[in-house]
Design a protein around this motif. Structure first.
Motif, PDB file in Angstrom:
ATOM      1  N   SER A 274       0.738  -1.056   0.076  1.00 55.22           N
ATOM      2  CA  SER A 274       0.089   0.120   0.107  1.00 55.22           C
ATOM      3  C   SER A 274       0.815   1.478   0.095  1.00 55.22           C
ATOM      4  N   GLN A 275       2.148   1.270   0.661  1.00 52.87           N
ATOM      5  CA  GLN A 275       2.895   2.327   0.620  1.00 52.87           C
ATOM      6  C   GLN A 275       3.444   2.917  -0.900  1.00 52.87           C
ATOM      7  N   CYS A 276       3.231   2.142  -1.760  1.00 52.62           N
ATOM      8  CA  CYS A 276       3.815   2.372  -3.263  1.00 52.62           C
ATOM      9  C   CYS A 276       2.437   3.049  -3.853  1.00 52.62           C
ATOM     10  N   ALA A 277       1.440   3.394  -3.381  1.00 51.13           N
ATOM     11  CA  ALA A 277       0.329   4.049  -3.911  1.00 51.13           C
ATOM     12  C   ALA A 277      -0.399   5.139  -3.124  1.00 51.13           C
ATOM     13  N   GLN A 278      -1.108   6.134  -3.675  1.00 53.26           N
ATOM     14  CA  GLN A 278      -2.045   6.871  -3.021  1.00 53.26           C
ATOM     15  C   GLN A 278      -3.444   7.041  -3.179  1.00 53.26           C
ATOM     16  N   LEU A 279      -4.311   7.173  -2.201  1.00 54.42           N
ATOM     17  CA  LEU A 279      -5.607   7.219  -2.440  1.00 54.42           C
ATOM     18  C   LEU A 279      -6.063   8.376  -3.578  1.00 54.42           C
ATOM     19  N   ILE A 280      -6.842   8.142  -4.315  1.00 56.80           N
ATOM     20  CA  ILE A 280      -7.466   9.139  -5.385  1.00 56.80           C
ATOM     21  C   ILE A 280      -8.807   9.301  -4.941  1.00 56.80           C
ATOM     22  N   THR A 281      -9.042  10.848  -4.428  1.00 50.25           N
ATOM     23  CA  THR A 281     -10.231  11.263  -3.847  1.00 50.25           C
ATOM     24  C   THR A 281     -11.215  12.082  -4.686  1.00 50.25           C
ATOM     25  N   CYS A 282     -10.512  12.569  -5.966  1.00 47.45           N
ATOM     26  CA  CYS A 282     -11.332  13.493  -6.754  1.00 47.45           C
ATOM     27  C   CYS A 282     -12.314  12.586  -7.623  1.00 47.45           C
ATOM     28  N   GLN A 283     -13.663  12.907  -7.334  1.00 45.97           N
ATOM     29  CA  GLN A 283     -14.740  12.110  -8.003  1.00 45.97           C
ATOM     30  C   GLN A 283     -14.748  12.156  -9.593  1.00 45.97           C
ATOM     31  N   ALA A 284     -14.274  13.245 -10.132  1.00 42.45           N
ATOM     32  CA  ALA A 284     -14.161  13.655 -11.464  1.00 42.45           C
ATOM     33  C   ALA A 284     -13.123  12.588 -12.000  1.00 42.45           C
ATOM     34  N   THR A 285     -11.933  12.307 -11.287  1.00 37.79           N
ATOM     35  CA  THR A 285     -10.666  11.777 -11.585  1.00 37.79           C
ATOM     36  C   THR A 285     -11.525  10.328 -11.667  1.00 37.79           C
ATOM     37  N   ILE A 286     -12.033   9.799 -10.620  1.00 41.36           N
ATOM     38  CA  ILE A 286     -12.580   8.590 -10.388  1.00 41.36           C
ATOM     39  C   ILE A 286     -13.333   8.192 -11.511  1.00 41.36           C
ATOM     40  N   GLU A 287     -14.190   8.901 -11.838  1.00 43.41           N
ATOM     41  CA  GLU A 287     -15.184   8.550 -12.926  1.00 43.41           C
ATOM     42  C   GLU A 287     -14.520   8.541 -14.507  1.00 43.41           C
ATOM     43  N   LYS A 288     -13.371   9.357 -14.614  1.00 45.43           N
ATOM     44  CA  LYS A 288     -12.842   9.292 -15.664  1.00 45.43           C
ATOM     45  C   LYS A 288     -11.928   8.017 -16.029  1.00 45.43           C
ATOM     46  N   ASN A 289     -11.439   7.705 -14.745  1.00 48.69           N
ATOM     47  CA  ASN A 289     -10.632   6.262 -14.914  1.00 48.69           C
ATOM     48  C   ASN A 289     -11.589   5.171 -15.033  1.00 48.69           C
ATOM     49  N   MET A 290     -12.904   5.213 -14.668  1.00 45.87           N
ATOM     50  CA  MET A 290     -13.653   4.164 -14.797  1.00 45.87           C
ATOM     51  C   MET A 290     -14.019   4.026 -16.322  1.00 45.87           C
ATOM     52  N   GLN A 291     -14.333   5.277 -17.042  1.00 47.20           N
ATOM     53  CA  GLN A 291     -14.665   5.312 -18.498  1.00 47.20           C
ATOM     54  C   GLN A 291     -13.426   4.684 -19.254  1.00 47.20           C
ATOM     55  N   ARG A 292     -12.157   5.082 -18.657  1.00 46.65           N
ATOM     56  CA  ARG A 292     -11.055   4.899 -19.591  1.00 46.65           C
ATOM     57  C   ARG A 292     -11.023   3.247 -19.660  1.00 46.65           C
ATOM     58  N   MET A 293     -11.036   2.781 -18.146  1.00 54.99           N
ATOM     59  CA  MET A 293     -10.986   1.183 -18.157  1.00 54.99           C
ATOM     60  C   MET A 293     -11.994   0.597 -18.969  1.00 54.99           C
ATOM     61  N   ASP A 294     -13.290   1.047 -19.077  1.00 59.79           N
ATOM     62  CA  ASP A 294     -14.306   0.427 -19.993  1.00 59.79           C
ATOM     63  C   ASP A 294     -13.846   0.377 -21.420  1.00 59.79           C
ATOM     64  N   ARG A 295     -13.220   1.690 -21.779  1.00 53.91           N
ATOM     65  CA  ARG A 295     -12.786   1.645 -23.186  1.00 53.91           C
ATOM     66  C   ARG A 295     -11.840   0.587 -23.463  1.00 53.91           C
ATOM     67  N   LEU A 296     -10.653   0.797 -22.808  1.00 53.86           N
ATOM     68  CA  LEU A 296      -9.334  -0.216 -22.871  1.00 53.86           C
ATOM     69  C   LEU A 296      -9.870  -1.495 -23.064  1.00 53.86           C
ATOM     70  N   GLN A 297     -10.822  -1.965 -21.908  1.00 56.64           N
ATOM     71  CA  GLN A 297     -10.946  -3.539 -21.939  1.00 56.64           C
ATOM     72  C   GLN A 297     -11.839  -3.884 -22.853  1.00 56.64           C
ATOM     73  N   GLY A 298     -12.888  -2.947 -23.344  1.00 60.95           N
ATOM     74  CA  GLY A 298     -13.770  -3.228 -24.506  1.00 60.95           C
ATOM     75  C   GLY A 298     -12.922  -3.573 -25.858  1.00 60.95           C
ATOM     76  N   LEU A 299     -11.684  -2.553 -25.983  1.00 65.46           N
ATOM     77  CA  LEU A 299     -10.863  -2.761 -27.119  1.00 65.46           C
ATOM     78  C   LEU A 299     -10.329  -4.282 -27.077  1.00 65.46           C
ATOM     79  N   GLU A 300     -10.041  -4.616 -25.732  1.00 67.93           N
ATOM     80  CA  GLU A 300      -9.181  -5.927 -25.615  1.00 67.93           C
ATOM     81  C   GLU A 300     -10.068  -7.154 -25.982  1.00 67.93           C
ATOM     82  N   THR A 301     -11.402  -6.982 -25.854  1.00 64.35           N
ATOM     83  CA  THR A 301     -12.248  -8.013 -26.347  1.00 64.35           C
ATOM     84  C   THR A 301     -12.668  -8.055 -27.827  1.00 64.35           C
ATOM     85  N   ASN A 302     -12.350  -6.794 -28.378  1.00 66.70           N
ATOM     86  CA  ASN A 302     -12.791  -6.779 -29.999  1.00 66.70           C
ATOM     87  C   ASN A 302     -11.661  -7.027 -30.945  1.00 66.70           C
ATOM     88  N   VAL A 303     -10.281  -7.057 -30.498  1.00 69.28           N
ATOM     89  CA  VAL A 303      -9.133  -7.359 -31.292  1.00 69.28           C
ATOM     90  C   VAL A 303      -9.065  -8.440 -31.587  1.00 69.28           C
TER      91      VAL A 303
END
Length: 303
Positions: A274-303
């Motif tokens: 846990s000492q290698c990471a810090q908590l993300i608290t910004c809600q906008a950043t959290i939502e953006k990360n979730m959207q990015r993950m969905d896009r990248l993993q969607g690409l993995e299943t379609n290539v």
């Protein structure tokens, strides 16, 4: 030297994040946008092939090494397979009851060494650093794991009575239960196991409890997110290597300083400090990360 040799590969694995960022910054009505999308598909396919190739080679080498170290005292089976890989390995303390006279029982213990693969658990006793005697094995879907308290053994973490906890095993008081169907005898085998560290118990329960983990990890919406601030290199099969600026969705935390989570850029799971990471608290950043993950993993299943 090793860090410089691996640097080109690390850059390749981060290319989808870079190209995805370019796509998000490019106006959707511009001719460059479609080219960016094509580039993202191509680079995602390249990274997936690189990851699969490296993973296959590493797993194959490990399987041949382990196969040469195992000595079967029971009917052997072919261990090396292209569809089998190591999930976790390590030594645990196994507790069992033995009769001590006519009306009393005493708790005995012995050391066992587990090799947990994606489809089978092999129970061994360690002979040396590179030699293990196989005493039993069970299919992965014939395993049940659950919690256990010191009171279940009449053990106290601070008490060392008559042959209970030696100095070497005095900290093996982080207990859990394991039941499996023995492929050697066909019988149900109950075990109470002890780990020396709190995170080791959590990691064994997580690794052995496969179906429970899949259900728990299916809900990513409320998962804690952290950003890596210090490079972490995996030292065990159940750990996750991380680079600075990686984002991880944390599914489990342990009090002695370990996280279990999923790396956003490729969906790989594992444990890290846990000492290698810090908590993300910004809600906008959290939502953006979730959207990015969905896009990248969607690409993995379609290539």
């Amino acid at each position: 030297m090793c860090s410089f040799l691996i640097l080109p590969m690390q850059r390749v694995t981060r290319l989808p994040l870079l190209v995805d960022t370019i796509c998000q910054k490019t106006p959707k009505d511009s001719p460059q946008y479609e080219e960016c999308k094509k580039a993202l598909h191509c680079v995602s396919k390249l990274v997936r092939k690189c990851n699969e190739g490296a993973r296959t080679m590493e797993r194959t080498e490990m399987m041949y090494t382990i196969n040469s170290q195992l000595e079967f005292k029971i009917k052997p089976f072919p261990l090396v397979s292209s569809s089998r890989w190591m999930v976790k390995r390590g030594e645990l303390t196994a507790y069992s009851e033995e009769k001590n006279g006519i009306f009393s029982k005493k708790m005995s213990r012995h050391q066992v060494y587990f090799f947990l693969f994606n489809d089978v658990l092999i129970v061994t006793r360690k002979k040396s650093e590179e030699s293990y005697t196989v005493i039993d094995y069970a299919l992965r879907n014939q395993i049940w794991v659950g919690p256990c308290q010191p009171e279940d053994l009449n053990l106290s973490p601070t008490r060392t009575t008559a042959g209970m906890l030696t100095s070497r095993q005095g900290t093996a008081s982080h207990l859990f239960r394991l039941n499996f169907s023995s492929n050697r005898t066909g019988e149900k085998v109950p075990m109470i196991l002890g780990a020396e560290l709190l995170n080791e118990r959590a990691r064994w329960i997580s690794a052995l409890g496969q179906s429970h983990n899949e259900k728990r990890n299916s809900d990513r919406t409320n998962a804690m997110q952290v950003e890596v601030i210090r490079t972490y290199t995996a030292r065990q099969p159940d750990e996750l290597s991380l680079q600075v600026a990686d984002v991880v969705l944390v599914s489990q935390t342990v009090e002695d300083g370990w996280y279990e989570g999923m790396r956003l850029r490729d969906g790989e799971r594992g444990w890290f400090l846990s000492q290698c990471a810090q908590l993300i608290t910004c809600q906008a950043t959290i939502e953006k990360n979730m959207q990015r993950m969905d896009r990248l993993q969607g690409l993995e299943t379609n290539v």
